[in-house]
Design a protein around this motif. Structure first.
Motif, PDB file in Angstrom:
ATOM      1  N   LYS A 167      45.282  45.309  54.692  1.00 45.71           N
ATOM      2  CA  LYS A 167      46.065  46.378  54.503  1.00 45.71           C
ATOM      3  C   LYS A 167      46.528  47.277  53.373  1.00 45.71           C
ATOM      4  CE  LYS A 167      46.869  43.633  58.951  1.00 45.71           C
ATOM      5  NZ  LYS A 167      47.335  43.896  60.100  1.00 45.71           N
ATOM      6  N   TYR A 195      36.285  39.810  67.419  1.00 42.01           N
ATOM      7  CA  TYR A 195      36.807  38.228  67.509  1.00 42.01           C
ATOM      8  C   TYR A 195      35.988  38.228  69.087  1.00 42.01           C
ATOM      9  CZ  TYR A 195      39.665  41.071  70.335  1.00 42.01           C
ATOM     10  OH  TYR A 195      40.484  42.573  70.984  1.00 42.01           O
ATOM     11  N   THR A 237      43.028  37.101  68.068  1.00 42.24           N
ATOM     12  CA  THR A 237      42.663  38.510  67.957  1.00 42.24           C
ATOM     13  C   THR A 237      42.696  38.956  66.602  1.00 42.24           C
ATOM     14  OG1 THR A 237      44.675  39.086  69.468  1.00 42.24           O
ATOM     15  CG2 THR A 237      42.563  38.762  70.445  1.00 42.24           C
ATOM     16  N   THR A 238      43.869  38.441  65.585  1.00 46.56           N
ATOM     17  CA  THR A 238      44.069  39.284  64.553  1.00 46.56           C
ATOM     18  C   THR A 238      43.792  38.378  63.899  1.00 46.56           C
ATOM     19  OG1 THR A 238      46.605  38.452  64.439  1.00 46.56           O
ATOM     20  CG2 THR A 238      45.666  40.124  65.586  1.00 46.56           C
ATOM     21  N   PRO A 239      44.053  38.667  62.472  1.00 49.14           N
ATOM     22  CA  PRO A 239      43.553  38.234  60.979  1.00 49.14           C
ATOM     23  C   PRO A 239      44.101  37.358  60.883  1.00 49.14           C
ATOM     24  CG  PRO A 239      42.949  40.345  60.539  1.00 49.14           C
ATOM     25  CD  PRO A 239      43.815  40.696  62.544  1.00 49.14           C
ATOM     26  N   GLU A 240      45.839  37.734  61.339  1.00 50.58           N
ATOM     27  CA  GLU A 240      47.131  36.701  60.999  1.00 50.58           C
ATOM     28  C   GLU A 240      47.038  35.363  61.525  1.00 50.58           C
ATOM     29  OE1 GLU A 240      47.216  40.912  59.484  1.00 50.58           O
ATOM     30  OE2 GLU A 240      47.024  40.362  61.788  1.00 50.58           O
ATOM     31  N   GLN A 241      46.490  35.300  62.849  1.00 51.26           N
ATOM     32  CA  GLN A 241      46.156  34.536  64.051  1.00 51.26           C
ATOM     33  C   GLN A 241      45.721  33.177  63.172  1.00 51.26           C
ATOM     34  OE1 GLN A 241      45.640  36.251  67.622  1.00 51.26           O
ATOM     35  NE2 GLN A 241      47.449  36.370  68.446  1.00 51.26           N
ATOM     36  N   LYS A 286      38.251  43.641  58.864  1.00 51.64           N
ATOM     37  CA  LYS A 286      37.933  44.423  60.503  1.00 51.64           C
ATOM     38  C   LYS A 286      37.372  42.424  60.603  1.00 51.64           C
ATOM     39  CE  LYS A 286      38.467  48.825  59.488  1.00 51.64           C
ATOM     40  NZ  LYS A 286      37.215  50.116  58.983  1.00 51.64           N
TER      41      LYS A 286
END
Length: 190
Positions: free
Chosen positions: A186, A155, A161-165, A152
């Protein structure tokens, strides 16, 4: 002399903590902290381990001792106190029986609060550094690194807006792959 990962992590935390002195103005200190996190991130599970170490909440021993003394002096025991039946207790005891009383904020929690204060006090000004992006984006990156163990993060713009980005950005920029850590975390949180 080469610094250990722990020393780099502590240095990055100190830099983040100093952001409180730069409210309302851009600084490249965010970039310096990001660089240190990236150096540690070459070994993603070491970065994860450091995040876990510094994000552990510790029991406040003074509150625990105070509660024990009050319970002993007044004859209360935890087994005799039910959540619905605490209305007869003094305000002091209600506070002491609260689980939140036993928790102190971790070092990372405190620093994330400073990053939030800094990130919400500035515009997304460009920071002079090789990474580019704005100061608010840098705050998002710092939040990402510090909350790697929980998955978590906060941003401050809609750019990431995501950890993956964010992980993809650092994979392209520095060649560090944090996706394995994100996937592991996750699976643990679901």
């Amino acid at each position: 002399m080469n610094k250990t990962s722990k020393q780099k992590f502590v240095e990055a935390l100190d830099i983040c903590q100093s952001l409180i002195d730069f409210k309302y103005s851009p600084t490249n200190l965010t970039y310096q902290a990001i660089e240190l996190f990236c150096e540690i991130g070459k070994n993603p599970f070491e970065l994860l381990e450091l995040c876990q170490k510094y994000s552990t909440n510790k029991v406040d021993e003074n509150s625990k001792l105070r509660l024990h003394r009050i319970r002993k002096n007044r004859g209360y025991s935890f087994s005799s106190v039910h959540p619905r039946g605490v209305s007869f207790l003094s305000k002091e005891l209600k506070e002491l029986f609260s689980f939140k009383t036993f928790q102190r904020s971790s070092k990372i929690d405190k620093i994330c609060q400073i990053i939030k204060e800094y990130g919400t006090s500035i515009d997304n000004w460009r920071v002079d550094c090789p990474l580019g992006f704005g100061a608010k984006d840098h705050c998002s990156f710092l939040s990402f690194f510090l909350n790697l163990d929980s998955g978590k993060f906060e941003y401050f713009t809609d750019n990431f807006t995501t950890p993956e980005q964010i992980a993809e950005l650092f994979k392209d920029w520095k060649g560090i792959d944090l996706n394995s850590v994100i996937k592991k975390q996750k699976t643990l949180t679901f």
